[in-house]
Write a protein that holds these residues in place. Sequence first.
Motif, short mmCIF file in Angstrom:
data_model
loop_
_atom_site.label_atom_id
_atom_site.label_comp_id
_atom_site.label_asym_id
_atom_site.label_seq_id
_atom_site.Cartn_x
_atom_site.Cartn_y
_atom_site.Cartn_z
N ALA A 384 -36.40 2.79 -43.74
CA ALA A 384 -35.25 2.46 -44.24
C ALA A 384 -35.13 4.16 -44.32
O ALA A 384 -33.25 4.08 -44.61
CB ALA A 384 -34.62 0.95 -44.06
N SER A 389 -33.84 7.96 -40.53
CA SER A 389 -33.25 6.24 -40.39
C SER A 389 -31.81 6.19 -40.58
O SER A 389 -30.98 5.59 -40.21
CB SER A 389 -34.70 5.54 -40.85
OG SER A 389 -35.52 5.72 -40.60
N THR A 393 -29.04 4.95 -38.74
CA THR A 393 -28.16 3.33 -39.20
C THR A 393 -26.70 3.89 -39.43
O THR A 393 -26.03 2.50 -38.89
CB THR A 393 -28.56 3.00 -40.07
OG1 THR A 393 -29.79 2.72 -40.34
CG2 THR A 393 -28.22 1.72 -40.81
N HIS A 394 -26.42 5.23 -39.63
CA HIS A 394 -25.16 5.22 -40.37
C HIS A 394 -23.93 5.39 -38.86
O HIS A 394 -23.05 6.53 -39.57
CB HIS A 394 -25.04 5.37 -42.00
CG HIS A 394 -25.88 4.35 -42.68
ND1 HIS A 394 -24.86 3.42 -43.52
CD2 HIS A 394 -27.01 4.82 -43.41
CE1 HIS A 394 -25.97 3.01 -44.33
NE2 HIS A 394 -26.80 3.52 -44.26
N GLU A 397 -26.08 4.65 -34.77
CA GLU A 397 -25.83 3.77 -33.82
C GLU A 397 -24.39 2.95 -33.75
O GLU A 397 -23.67 2.68 -32.69
CB GLU A 397 -26.75 2.38 -34.21
CG GLU A 397 -28.47 3.26 -34.26
CD GLU A 397 -29.51 2.28 -34.92
OE1 GLU A 397 -29.23 1.07 -35.48
OE2 GLU A 397 -30.67 1.98 -35.27
N THR A 403 -28.67 3.75 -30.03
CA THR A 403 -29.63 2.91 -30.19
C THR A 403 -30.79 2.94 -29.88
O THR A 403 -31.76 3.01 -30.35
CB THR A 403 -28.84 1.39 -29.42
OG1 THR A 403 -28.95 1.90 -28.21
CG2 THR A 403 -27.74 1.06 -29.86
#
Length: 478
Positions: A384, A389, A393-394, A397, A403
């Motif tokens: 993460a 990643s 994530t920020h 997505e 996604t």
Amino acid sequence: MYHDRRRTRPALVSEARFALRVTSLLGRDARIRFSPGAGGKPRTGGAFQPRSGAYNRGFSGLAFMNVSLIGPFPALRPAPGQAGEIIAPPYDVVSAEEARTLATGRPWSFLHVSRPEIDFPPGTDPHAEDVYARAGENLSGMITAGVLIRDTRPCYYIYRIRLGDHVQTGLVGAAAVAAYDNGRIRRHEFTRPDKEDDRVRHIEAVGGHTGPVLAAYPQAAAVDVLLAALSVGTPTEVATGPDGSEHALWVVRDVAHQAELTGAFDAMQALYIADGHHRSAAASRVAANWRARGCGPEHSSQRFLLVAFPHRQMRILPYHRVVADLHGRTPAAFLDTLRSAFTVTPESSAVAPTTSTEFGLRLAGAWYRLRLDPGIGARGNRVARLGVSLLATHVLEPLLGITDPRRDPRIDFVGGSRGTGELERRVDSGKWAAAFSLAPTPMADLMAVADTGEVMPPKSTWFEPKLADGLVSLMLRD
């Protein structure tokens, strides 16, 4: 590692032998733990425990089978003076069009084996049966013509790559499929069934492993010294790739040296796949097919082609992202949305991030530096916290609706030395809406992720220089 050339090869080998014996005594008899004791010294005594229970079965299974991690093999390789006409980039770093151009006027280019669709009209399905068959025919033709020859007995091969000021020296060996299946040769990426299928069909069509798996081995100074000692003097083969990289090969025929190398690698905790996850997964499937036909663990089908370099010599370059649209936002609105999680700073030139919480953004003809709050970047497990990643994530997505980067056509990846200049070219051409530059993923993170049995997001690492196809192949039949 550089050595005084006034010291002879026998002297260097002798030093390496002594160091390897010490390593063997410590690693096997004392069974050294890789955790620090008092004063930072390693603790000895007790059995070694892998970092993750996911590998416990693998270690015990491999030991029970008594299969060496790697071994020598009789390679199929260029005849003297032919390497320059044969070697080619890996099959998966050039498009069919690029391969066709590189092979023009070069009838012995290994691209005729690794990308056989170039011998068919443009637009031919590369997965057609006759295309795979052509790969086998082309390889057989090179053997018949004498441009490829096979060693008459098992050997190891020392492989040195030089690109500019960067030099790395590793060992080519036949890796045990059992070690891969049981987790001692460790992976850090998922594979796609369709790509595995492609490699299985290619291996079976040509009757061997022609694309080497790139791997890293953990710190083993004595092995580094031995490889350096055995690669003193004129290489058996040397050739220059289309990117200017120099590929040199030394053949290790001496059985005593081979035994030392085999023992040194057997003493290692693990090897780490850097590039070639689909090739190694395909090798596992091919090996299972041959076992079903009655082949035992010593058959060549139970091995696959691997080149292992010291992890500290390997070079990971950034793997950037480009996106086709801003998910309905204008550039100004996209920047405003980013400010909810990032500090956004305009820059006058390309941004080359150095940490996992920093990114460059090429948007509407300008560069911006994006800084994520370090506290946010420190959350979660090691996967993460990777830069790839955090970007997913920020940004990818929640803001862009991407996604599944493996299959989403709205995202593409730019790796290696093409760098930020390629990002500018793509975005400024109008074909892509924005580009993100990232810091390279550290090798230590790759190894730590693999040790825990986790996987990284797709396209997390780009290793350069690349191995050459055609310099060494491992055939499945004796």
